[in-house]
Design a protein around this motif. Structure first.
Motif, mmCIF file in Angstrom:
data_model
loop_
_atom_site.group_PDB
_atom_site.id
_atom_site.type_symbol
_atom_site.label_atom_id
_atom_site.label_comp_id
_atom_site.label_asym_id
_atom_site.label_seq_id
_atom_site.Cartn_x
_atom_site.Cartn_y
_atom_site.Cartn_z
ATOM 1 N N ARG A 86 -59.118 28.242 67.386
ATOM 2 C CA ARG A 86 -59.671 28.820 67.704
ATOM 3 C C ARG A 86 -59.457 30.183 66.861
ATOM 4 N N PHE A 106 -58.489 29.473 59.803
ATOM 5 C CA PHE A 106 -59.169 29.749 61.190
ATOM 6 C C PHE A 106 -59.560 28.171 60.859
ATOM 7 N N LYS A 142 -53.744 22.335 67.538
ATOM 8 C CA LYS A 142 -54.635 22.589 68.930
ATOM 9 C C LYS A 142 -54.233 23.710 69.406
ATOM 10 N N LYS A 185 -66.719 35.433 59.524
ATOM 11 C CA LYS A 185 -67.717 36.040 60.468
ATOM 12 C C LYS A 185 -68.313 34.086 60.047
ATOM 13 N N VAL A 226 -61.126 34.164 65.673
ATOM 14 C CA VAL A 226 -61.401 34.991 66.067
ATOM 15 C C VAL A 226 -62.024 35.873 64.999
ATOM 16 N N VAL A 280 -67.304 31.900 59.495
ATOM 17 C CA VAL A 280 -66.873 30.290 60.360
ATOM 18 C C VAL A 280 -66.188 30.820 61.790
ATOM 19 N N ALA A 281 -65.865 31.450 62.542
ATOM 20 C CA ALA A 281 -64.853 32.290 62.630
ATOM 21 C C ALA A 281 -66.198 31.612 64.626
ATOM 22 N N ASP A 282 -65.402 30.921 65.572
ATOM 23 C CA ASP A 282 -65.298 30.568 66.620
ATOM 24 C C ASP A 282 -66.024 32.002 67.718
ATOM 25 N N GLU A 283 -65.371 33.353 67.244
ATOM 26 C CA GLU A 283 -65.736 34.124 68.326
ATOM 27 C C GLU A 283 -65.407 35.482 67.696
ATOM 28 N N TYR A 296 -53.352 29.578 75.005
ATOM 29 C CA TYR A 296 -52.810 29.331 73.297
ATOM 30 C C TYR A 296 -50.861 29.268 73.684
#
Length: 276
Positions: free
Chosen positions: A239, A234, A219, A251, A241, A253-256, A14
């Motif tokens: 991404r 987010f 992106k 949490k 976190v 909608v989080a990717d990680e 990133y």
């Protein structure tokens, strides 16, 4: 010993790292750990940019950035302010229409009864005014007691903070959105911190402006956060976190997920991405 940084020519995972402060990069004592400092330094040495994205207005953020020797852009005031830390200069600042804010407050109080109020004044030296009954967070952040409610509207403001005697933050925010969501934005930024903002303003709008100045895009962005006010960020970033201590809404909608702010959760992710 730390693993070496990515070799020259290796594509960065990133190019932009966006970090919230409270509950994310900052520990509870309002410091950034040495491990987190080193991880951010490694990422920026590899070529990534770091942007602080915080709900705090500039006057409540500047001392932290100075202590970090942070000289880049910071997004403050829930996206309403883009601040150049190296030059100690506001690049953009969005204020809340005081007439709309007053109408929104009237609608909310008609539904739930009297509110406790505070407000953040605009500008590099903007004061935070705190009205009777409002529970200001303990700590080093300065505020000014407001005896006359009329002081709230005496100068341009970035946002209004609201609290209720019995409703919790999520319930108060839900009511505010239902009855005044066509007039102001509503977000939960921390425990006891429900904010009324200019309609459409979010961390994502401020971050997109700052990223554009750096020639970077959504992106290419990795974002870290812990509260519902980080949800738009987010959604904008490639991404998101969430910290272990994050609000359930974030949490969802989080990717990680990573470790808590007390356990260097930002560093855990950056070490994996930029030091392996």
């Amino acid at each position: 010993m730390s693993a070496p940084a990515p070799a020259a020519g290796t594509p960065l995972p990133y190019k932009l790292i966006a970090t919230d402060l409270d509950g994310t990069l900052l520990r509870s004592d309002e410091t950034v750990s040495e491990r987190s400092r080193q991880a951010l330094a490694a990422a920026t040495a590899a070529g990534a940019a770091h942007i602080v994205v915080t709900g705090r207005a500039v006057p409540w953020t500047r001392h932290i950035l100075d202590a970090l020797d942070y000289r880049g852009l910071a997004v403050c005031g829930q996206g309403g302010q883009v601040y150049h830390a190296g030059e100690h200069r506001l690049l953009t600042s969005v204020t809340l229409d005081r007439q709309l804010a007053g109408l929104a407050l009237s609608k909310i109080e008609a539904e739930v009864g009297p509110l406790y109020l505070a407000a953040s004044r605009d500008g590099l030296e903007g004061e935070v005014l705190v009205g009777p009954g409002y529970r200001a967070q303990e700590g080093p952040l300065p505020n000014v007691l407001m005896d006359d409610p009329g002081e709230l509207w005496a100068a341009p403001i970035n946002k209004v903070y609201i609290q209720h005697p019995t409703l919790d933050d999520d319930a108060l925010a839900q009511v505010a959105r239902q009855v005044a969501g066509d007039l102001v934005g509503v977000t939960v930024a921390g425990e006891g911190i429900v904010e009324l903002l200019p309609l459409g303003l979010s961390k994502a709008t401020g971050l997109s402006l700052a990223a554009r100045r750096l020639g970077l895009t959504a992106k290419e962005t990795l974002a870290f956060g812990d509260m519902p006010n980080d949800i738009p960020m987010f959604a904008w970033a490639a991404r998101g976190v969430a910290m272990a201590n994050a609000h359930d809404e974030l949490k969802a909608v989080a990717d990680e997920f990573t470790a808590s702010n007390e356990d260097d959760g930002v560093a855990v992710v950056l070490e994996r991405l930029y030091l392996s």
